[in-house]
Write an enzyme that holds these catalytic residues in place. Structure first.
Site, PDB file in Angstrom:
ATOM      1  N   SER A 193      26.895 -11.182 -50.058  1.00 37.50           N
ATOM      2  CA  SER A 193      25.666 -11.258 -49.266  1.00 37.50           C
ATOM      3  C   SER A 193      24.790 -10.068 -49.632  1.00 37.50           C
ATOM      4  O   SER A 193      25.299  -9.032 -50.073  1.00 37.50           O
ATOM      5  CB  SER A 193      25.987 -11.182 -47.770  1.00 37.50           C
ATOM      6  OG  SER A 193      24.810 -10.877 -47.021  1.00 37.50           O
ATOM      7  N   TYR A 234      30.414  -6.616 -40.760  1.00 34.23           N
ATOM      8  CA  TYR A 234      30.087  -7.726 -41.661  1.00 34.23           C
ATOM      9  C   TYR A 234      29.604  -7.192 -43.006  1.00 34.23           C
ATOM     10  O   TYR A 234      30.069  -7.613 -44.062  1.00 34.23           O
ATOM     11  CB  TYR A 234      29.000  -8.619 -41.047  1.00 34.23           C
ATOM     12  CG  TYR A 234      28.570  -9.749 -41.955  1.00 34.23           C
ATOM     13  CD1 TYR A 234      27.343  -9.709 -42.617  1.00 34.23           C
ATOM     14  CD2 TYR A 234      29.397 -10.849 -42.178  1.00 34.23           C
ATOM     15  CE1 TYR A 234      26.951 -10.733 -43.466  1.00 34.23           C
ATOM     16  CE2 TYR A 234      29.011 -11.877 -43.023  1.00 34.23           C
ATOM     17  CZ  TYR A 234      27.790 -11.817 -43.664  1.00 34.23           C
ATOM     18  OH  TYR A 234      27.400 -12.828 -44.519  1.00 34.23           O
TER      19      TYR A 234
HETATM   20  N1  LIG Z   1      23.934 -18.234 -44.144  1.00 39.45           N
HETATM   21  C1  LIG Z   1      23.521 -17.054 -44.586  1.00 39.45           C
HETATM   22  O1  LIG Z   1      22.430 -16.571 -44.234  1.00 39.45           O
HETATM   23  C2  LIG Z   1      24.382 -16.301 -45.533  1.00 39.45           C
HETATM   24  C3  LIG Z   1      25.723 -16.614 -45.703  1.00 39.45           C
HETATM   25  N2  LIG Z   1      26.474 -15.865 -46.565  1.00 39.45           N
HETATM   26  C4  LIG Z   1      27.873 -16.204 -46.779  1.00 39.45           C
HETATM   27  O2  LIG Z   1      27.969 -17.544 -47.238  1.00 39.45           O
HETATM   28  C5  LIG Z   1      29.288 -18.037 -46.981  1.00 39.45           C
HETATM   29  C6  LIG Z   1      29.199 -19.431 -46.394  1.00 39.45           C
HETATM   30  O3  LIG Z   1      28.623 -19.336 -45.100  1.00 39.45           O
HETATM   31  P1  LIG Z   1      27.526 -20.391 -44.588  1.00 39.45           P
HETATM   32  O4  LIG Z   1      27.560 -21.595 -45.437  1.00 39.45           O
HETATM   33  O5  LIG Z   1      26.247 -19.667 -44.408  1.00 39.45           O
HETATM   34  O6  LIG Z   1      28.055 -20.678 -43.138  1.00 39.45           O
HETATM   35  P2  LIG Z   1      28.787 -21.954 -42.488  1.00 39.45           P
HETATM   36  O7  LIG Z   1      29.263 -21.474 -41.158  1.00 39.45           O
HETATM   37  O8  LIG Z   1      27.939 -23.171 -42.586  1.00 39.45           O
HETATM   38  O9  LIG Z   1      30.051 -22.204 -43.433  1.00 39.45           O
HETATM   39  C7  LIG Z   1      31.184 -21.420 -43.321  1.00 39.45           C
HETATM   40  C8  LIG Z   1      32.315 -22.220 -43.938  1.00 39.45           C
HETATM   41  O10 LIG Z   1      33.490 -21.446 -43.875  1.00 39.45           O
HETATM   42  C9  LIG Z   1      34.515 -22.205 -43.250  1.00 39.45           C
HETATM   43  N3  LIG Z   1      35.404 -21.357 -42.459  1.00 39.45           N
HETATM   44  C10 LIG Z   1      35.059 -20.569 -41.407  1.00 39.45           C
HETATM   45  N4  LIG Z   1      36.155 -19.997 -40.886  1.00 39.45           N
HETATM   46  C11 LIG Z   1      37.218 -20.467 -41.613  1.00 39.45           C
HETATM   47  C12 LIG Z   1      38.603 -20.272 -41.550  1.00 39.45           C
HETATM   48  N5  LIG Z   1      39.151 -19.475 -40.623  1.00 39.45           N
HETATM   49  N6  LIG Z   1      39.386 -20.889 -42.456  1.00 39.45           N
HETATM   50  C13 LIG Z   1      38.848 -21.700 -43.402  1.00 39.45           C
HETATM   51  N7  LIG Z   1      37.530 -21.933 -43.523  1.00 39.45           N
HETATM   52  C14 LIG Z   1      36.733 -21.323 -42.618  1.00 39.45           C
HETATM   53  C15 LIG Z   1      33.786 -23.211 -42.346  1.00 39.45           C
HETATM   54  O11 LIG Z   1      34.560 -24.363 -42.202  1.00 39.45           O
HETATM   55  P3  LIG Z   1      35.424 -24.719 -40.875  1.00 39.45           P
HETATM   56  O12 LIG Z   1      34.709 -24.181 -39.685  1.00 39.45           O
HETATM   57  O13 LIG Z   1      35.472 -26.221 -40.931  1.00 39.45           O
HETATM   58  O14 LIG Z   1      36.760 -24.062 -41.095  1.00 39.45           O
HETATM   59  C16 LIG Z   1      32.561 -23.520 -43.199  1.00 39.45           C
HETATM   60  O15 LIG Z   1      32.865 -24.538 -44.107  1.00 39.45           O
HETATM   61  C17 LIG Z   1      29.936 -16.999 -46.053  1.00 39.45           C
HETATM   62  O16 LIG Z   1      30.823 -16.200 -46.817  1.00 39.45           O
HETATM   63  C18 LIG Z   1      28.754 -16.160 -45.578  1.00 39.45           C
HETATM   64  O17 LIG Z   1      29.136 -14.831 -45.243  1.00 39.45           O
HETATM   65  C19 LIG Z   1      25.958 -14.802 -47.271  1.00 39.45           C
HETATM   66  C20 LIG Z   1      24.642 -14.469 -47.113  1.00 39.45           C
HETATM   67  C21 LIG Z   1      23.756 -15.195 -46.263  1.00 39.45           C
HETATM   68  N1  LIG Z   2      24.637 -14.214 -43.120  1.00 39.67           N
HETATM   69  C1  LIG Z   2      23.616 -13.256 -43.138  1.00 39.67           C
HETATM   70  C2  LIG Z   2      23.829 -12.266 -42.056  1.00 39.67           C
HETATM   71  O1  LIG Z   2      23.032 -11.376 -41.898  1.00 39.67           O
HETATM   72  C3  LIG Z   2      23.656 -12.538 -44.446  1.00 39.67           C
HETATM   73  O2  LIG Z   2      24.782 -12.365 -44.940  1.00 39.67           O
HETATM   74  O3  LIG Z   2      22.585 -12.224 -44.959  1.00 39.67           O
END
Ligand SMILES: NC(=O)C1=CN([C@@H]2O[C@H](COP(=O)(O)OP(=O)(O)OC[C@H]3O[C@@H](n4cnc5c(N)ncnc54)[C@H](OP(=O)(O)O)[C@@H]3O)[C@@H](O)[C@H]2O)C=CC1
Ligand SMILES: N[C@@H](C=O)C(=O)O
Length: 272
Positions: free
Chosen positions: A142, A155
């Protein structure tokens, strides 16, 4: 290419958001898939959809990657399934709040998923990739790896780990055909914010990217051979100069003696 010859990608966190976006785009690129998450209903629906639209062979693995049984299940798959050529370490969560406001459970879960699970799955995938001298790992960090706010201390630290760990892997694997790409998304419109403690609506929509744009840009970065991909940053020179400054600072630490500002006047003593 028959199904058994098609490359296979294992995508964690594939039941929504960025992971589901990777699943769709990789299927479009001809990958068969192994999709990992806790919500099996979501995974099954996505698997059916991708099979229909792309003719992909899609397997689903229901696993909670914060539990020993869940992580072991996926580790075993990565170690035993030699068809896997791409690991997308995407699953992650982020409870945003001050360190004392975030619960113990949420703190432990963030570290377990964003740090421990990513590390263990990387370690499970690498031996086959190295033995074959081919394969790739995409680690989703991120932009918060570079920036901490009062509500993102833990985080940001977990994402700084992903960046630093990935940079070390890239050094380790230099000269091999095994690639590690670390992706630093900025705000992206996903369900992340349903659990983060801050709603997506709190963000300026002009600074929030769609998952499709994010994943398409990140995969183009992979195609270009980028080691560090920052989809939302127009001027990559900013990263280059940041990395040069980081190297200079590290070199400056190797002096072997306290900097002059820490020199105590002879005969003086430092205040304790
Ligand atoms: N959205 C944003 O603004 C940003 C996101 N990110 C990163 O992108 C990645 C994806 O997140 P994002 O798509 O945004 O969020 P979502 O919440 O849409 O997706 C998160 C995914 O992770 C899975 N997950 C969560 N907890 C668990 C667990 N305990 N075991 C297995 N799977 C798990 C969820 O599936 P389920 O709940 O079905 O298990 C889901 O598929 C993350 O690493 C996040 O930190 C980075 C920068 C910005
Ligand atoms: N998911 C967002 C939280 O601030 C990011 O990673 O940018």
């Amino acid at each position: 290419m028959t199904n058994h010859e098609k490359p296979v990608a294992l995508v964690t966190g594939a039941s929504s958001g960025i992971g589901a976006g990777y699943a769709d785009r990789l299927a479009h690129r001809g990958y068969d898939l192994i999709l990992v998450a806790r919500r099996l209903d979501r995974l099954d629906k996505l698997a059916t959809d991708l099979s229909c639209r792309h003719g992909s062979n899609v397997e689903v693995l229901e696993a909670d990657l914060t539990t020993e049984s869940g992580i072991t299940k996926v580790e075993n798959t990565l170690r035993s399934d030699s068809r896997i050529t791409l690991l997308v370490n995407n699953a992650g969560n982020g409870k945003l709040g001050t360190t004392t406001d975030i619960s113990h459970e949420d703190s432990i879960s963030m570290i377990a998923l964003n740090v421990t699970a990513l590390t263990r799955l990387t370690r499970a995938a690498l031996p086959n990739f190295i033995a074959r001298d081919s394969g790739a790992i995409i680690n989703i960090a991120s932009v918060m790896a570079l920036h901490s706010l009062p509500i993102t201390s833990l985080y940001s630290a977990t994402k700084a780990f992903v960046l630093s760990f990935s940079r070390g892997l890239q050094e380790e694997l230099a000269g091999t055909a095994v690639k590690v790409q670390v992706v630093l998304p900025a705000g992206t419109a996903t369900e992340f914010y349903d659990h983060a403690g801050i709603p997506l609506s709190a963000f300026d929509p002009d600074v929030v990217m769609t998952t499709t744009d994010l994943v398409d840009a990140a995969l183009l970065g992979l195609d270009k051979g980028e080691l560090v991909t920052m989809p939302s940053v127009e001027d990559l020179e900013l990263w280059a100069s940041f990395d040069v400054a980081r190297n200079k600072l590290f070199a400056a630490t190797q002096s072997g003696k306290p900097a002059s500002r820490y020199q105590v006047a002879s005969g003086g003593s430092s205040e304790l």
